[in-house]
Design a protein around this motif. Structure first.
Motif, short mmCIF file in Angstrom:
data_model
loop_
_atom_site.label_atom_id
_atom_site.label_comp_id
_atom_site.label_asym_id
_atom_site.label_seq_id
_atom_site.Cartn_x
_atom_site.Cartn_y
_atom_site.Cartn_z
N GLU A 147 0.83 -1.21 0.00
CA GLU A 147 0.00 0.00 0.00
C GLU A 147 0.87 1.26 0.00
OE1 GLU A 147 -4.05 -0.34 2.34
OE2 GLU A 147 -2.49 -1.41 3.46
N LEU A 148 1.89 1.27 0.84
CA LEU A 148 2.79 2.42 0.89
C LEU A 148 3.52 2.60 -0.44
CD1 LEU A 148 4.33 2.00 4.46
CD2 LEU A 148 2.71 3.77 3.72
N ALA A 149 3.94 1.49 -1.03
CA ALA A 149 4.63 1.56 -2.32
C ALA A 149 3.71 2.11 -3.40
CB ALA A 149 5.15 0.18 -2.71
N ASP A 150 2.43 1.72 -3.36
CA ASP A 150 1.47 2.21 -4.35
C ASP A 150 1.24 3.71 -4.20
OD1 ASP A 150 1.18 -0.30 -5.43
OD2 ASP A 150 -0.72 -0.75 -4.41
N ILE A 151 1.13 4.18 -2.96
CA ILE A 151 0.95 5.62 -2.73
C ILE A 151 2.18 6.38 -3.22
CG2 ILE A 151 0.70 7.42 -0.98
CD1 ILE A 151 -0.89 5.38 0.69
#
Length: 246
Positions: A147-151
């Motif tokens: 999720e952090l990587a996607d943001i």
């Protein structure tokens, strides 16, 4: 510098820090420069576009009206719980993310504008992580690495998309044959690749500062000073340092 120039009887040369960043894009590749050119400096303090008629003649075409691109990277990194400096750390985790996962805004400021604005994008990331009313806690600490990587990837691509489109717009406006790219954010590999693709698609030469010369360094200052020395552009002892000058 003024004291040394006076004591040693040496010429005093005034160097604009931002212009020196552009000079770093020409180090060891001046022979590839085709004029006129469009030059972009993208860093923690500046996001600016110039028309470049030669190494010393620059005309400001547009700049940020609030946060610089590098500043936005640092602030978003803080939101995501990443350490300083934000740019390299966002780039690092973005490599594993989906740049289309979150549809963050691209602020273009009108069809003809060459100015930049990244404060809205930064706020959009904040709302995404904390909620629109800002009453909820930052959810990033509970997010998965994906999720952090996607943001991070979505934010990074939003910045790059604007930088590339504005640079192309400026190049078309002045009929540029070459695009110059310098400044700390020019270290970003995704930005370098996107600029290279745009330059190739539009038949323009792209000159990017080597990564070791993207951040502040003495080589870029000396390089610009060399051209000013050759042109006989010397300052007198009334010279004063000016912070924030474009």
């Amino acid at each position: 510098a003024k004291t040394l120039a006076m004591v040693w009887d040496k010429p005093l040369i005034a160097v604009n820090h931002v212009h020196a960043h552009l000079q770093s894009a020409m180090i060891s590749q001046e022979d590839k420069l085709r004029l006129p050119a469009v030059a972009m400096v993208v860093s923690g303090g500046h996001t600016s576009l110039y028309e470049c008629k030669n190494a010393l003649e620059l005309t400001l075409l547009g700049s940020t009206i609030n946060d610089a691109a590098g500043e936005a990277f640092d602030k978003v990194a803080t939101i995501l719980g990443l350490p300083y400096p934000g740019g390299p750390n966002i780039e690092r985790i973005a490599k594993n993310g989906n740049p289309k996962a979150v549809n963050f805004p691209r602020t273009m400021l009108g069809a003809e504008s060459l100015d930049f604005s990244f404060s809205g994008l930064k706020t959009a990331v904040l709302y995404h992580c904390c909620g629109q009313d800002m009453k909820g806690q930052n959810r990033c600490k509970d997010m998965s690495e994906q999720e952090l990587a996607d943001i991070a990837a979505s934010f990074q691509w939003s910045v790059i998309d604007v930088l590339v489109k504005k640079t192309r717009r400026a190049a078309e406006k002045v009929g540029a044959k070459t695009i110059l790219l310098g400044g700390g954010v020019a270290c970003n590999s995704a930005l370098r690749e996107a600029m290279a693709q745009m330059a190739q698609n539009t038949g323009r030469t792209l000159l990017i500062a080597p990564k070791q010369y993207c951040t502040d360094n003495g080589v870029m200052v000396a390089s610009l000073a060399y051209y000013k020395y050759k042109a006989g552009l010397f300052a007198d002892l009334t010279l004063e340092a000016k912070a924030g000058s474009e």
